[in-house]
Design a protein around this motif. Structure first.
Motif, PDB file in Angstrom:
ATOM      1  N   ARG A  96      30.633  10.049  26.719  1.00 26.00           N
ATOM      2  CA  ARG A  96      30.181  10.342  25.364  1.00 26.00           C
ATOM      3  C   ARG A  96      29.250  11.549  25.362  1.00 26.00           C
ATOM      4  O   ARG A  96      28.565  11.826  26.335  1.00 26.00           O
ATOM      5  CB  ARG A  96      29.468   9.130  24.765  1.00 26.00           C
ATOM      6  N   THR A 148      26.267  11.127  17.567  1.00 22.88           N
ATOM      7  CA  THR A 148      26.492  11.461  18.974  1.00 22.88           C
ATOM      8  C   THR A 148      25.413  10.852  19.856  1.00 22.88           C
ATOM      9  O   THR A 148      25.704  10.283  20.912  1.00 22.88           O
ATOM     10  CB  THR A 148      26.526  12.987  19.157  1.00 22.88           C
ATOM     11  N   ALA A 173      26.034   7.153  20.120  1.00 21.28           N
ATOM     12  CA  ALA A 173      27.170   6.862  20.986  1.00 21.28           C
ATOM     13  C   ALA A 173      26.799   7.003  22.458  1.00 21.28           C
ATOM     14  O   ALA A 173      27.221   6.202  23.300  1.00 21.28           O
ATOM     15  CB  ALA A 173      28.336   7.785  20.644  1.00 21.28           C
ATOM     16  N   GLU A 200      26.939   3.819  24.961  1.00 21.12           N
ATOM     17  CA  GLU A 200      27.825   3.799  26.124  1.00 21.12           C
ATOM     18  C   GLU A 200      27.054   3.441  27.393  1.00 21.12           C
ATOM     19  O   GLU A 200      27.512   2.634  28.207  1.00 21.12           O
ATOM     20  CB  GLU A 200      28.507   5.149  26.294  1.00 21.12           C
TER      21      GLU A 200
END
Length: 305
Positions: free
Chosen positions: A83, A144, A147, A151
């Motif tokens: 990511r 972003t 994410a 992750e």
């Protein structure tokens, strides 16, 4: 020279000087048409080919000197985390006492909080929690950042409490978005998809649900940990992302989970993440229909923990 001495051709100019080659000769060989290539100040590659990713990382570490380590996006890629933006510049952590600056494709960050490095394929990396926050502080898009942190946590590479402690102890520059993302990660939805799901759940006008809670049979048998759980009617909503969940548990694990839902009498709605943004109206209608179906039948004997 770093890495496999039989393949790495990245070297400090000072090393060549110590072997008897004058500095002017070294740089003359790096001129257009010469056999070598200058990568960074004081660092050359002993051929003219474009440097590989590995050679760029090696050159960056030579620039940083002893005790330097790779952090940020390149470190995350080395850990297998995908990511975030594609890596470009190599972000280094170096001791605060070292007189070294950023140059070329190397971003140097001098720090008094130099962590113990983790070595991967011979390269020193900042630990995951430090690397992901160093990267996130330089990203301006909230989805972003969320994410990236999700992750790292979902794949078991670091814990939320470790991220929180790093945020408290580390640089405050660029920390607003990581703090917001971590707060959401800890208190509710743990991925970008689940954040979208929360907005659609509220848009559907359904009763408040619980996020990421474990559900058990009354006998104590574990059923699953749904993304969203409406306890009043025993309704589970799963955001079945192939990229996260299939990778973690495998397709067979997803089928086994769904079978446990069915055996326990739980109404399950599974939604692909892409539909949350591409087909929000359809997803809202499906949520309402699934909730109504759950409310219309007797509630099965299950409980959340």
């Amino acid at each position: 020279m770093l890495g496999d001495k039989n393949t790495s051709r990245v070297v400090r100019v000072a090393v060549l000087e110590s072997l008897g080659m004058p500095r002017p000769t070294v740089y003359r060989r790096c001129l257009p048409g010469g056999p070598w290539r200058r990568l960074l100040p004081g660092i050359v590659k002993l051929d003219r080919a474009e440097p590989s990713q590995r050679q760029r990382l090696e050159a960056a570490l030579l620039r940083g000197g002893p005790d330097s380590m790779i952090t940020g996006h390149w470190a995350l890629r080395s850990y297998g985390l995908r990511r975030g933006p594609e890596p470009d510049d190599v972000h280094l952590l170096v001791p605060a006492t070292r007189e070294v600056t950023s140059a070329g494709f190397v971003l140097v960050e001098r720090t008094t909080r130099l962590p113990e490095p983790v070595r991967r394929r011979g390269l020193p990396l900042a630990p995951v929690h430090r690397a992901v926050l160093d990267a996130a502080r330089r990203v301006e898009d909230f989805d972003t950042v969320r994410a990236m942190l999700a992750e790292a946590v979902q794949r078991g590479r670091c814990r939320p409490d470790v991220l929180r402690r790093e945020l408290e102890d580390g640089s405050q520059r660029g920390s607003a978005l990581p703090r917001r993302a971590l707060a959401e990660l800890v208190s509710g939805p743990r991925s970008v998809a689940e954040g979208d799901a929360l907005r659609l759940w509220r848009r559907a006008g359904l009763p408040e649900c619980a996020w990421n809670v474990a559900v058990y049979e009354v006998s104590g048998g574990y059923v699953a940990t749904p993304d969203a759980w409406c306890d009043d009617v025993a309704f589970a909503w799963e955001i079945d992302s192939k990229e996260f969940y299939f990778e973690l548990d495998g397709y067979a694990g997803t089928l086994a989970r769904n079978a446990r839902y069915a055996a326990a009498g739980i109404v399950l709605l599974a939604t692909l993440p892409a539909r949350l943004r591409k087909e929000p109206g359809a997803v809202v209608r499906e949520l309402r229909a699934a909730y109504e179906a759950a409310a219309a039948r007797p509630r099965p004997p299950v409980r959340m923990r």
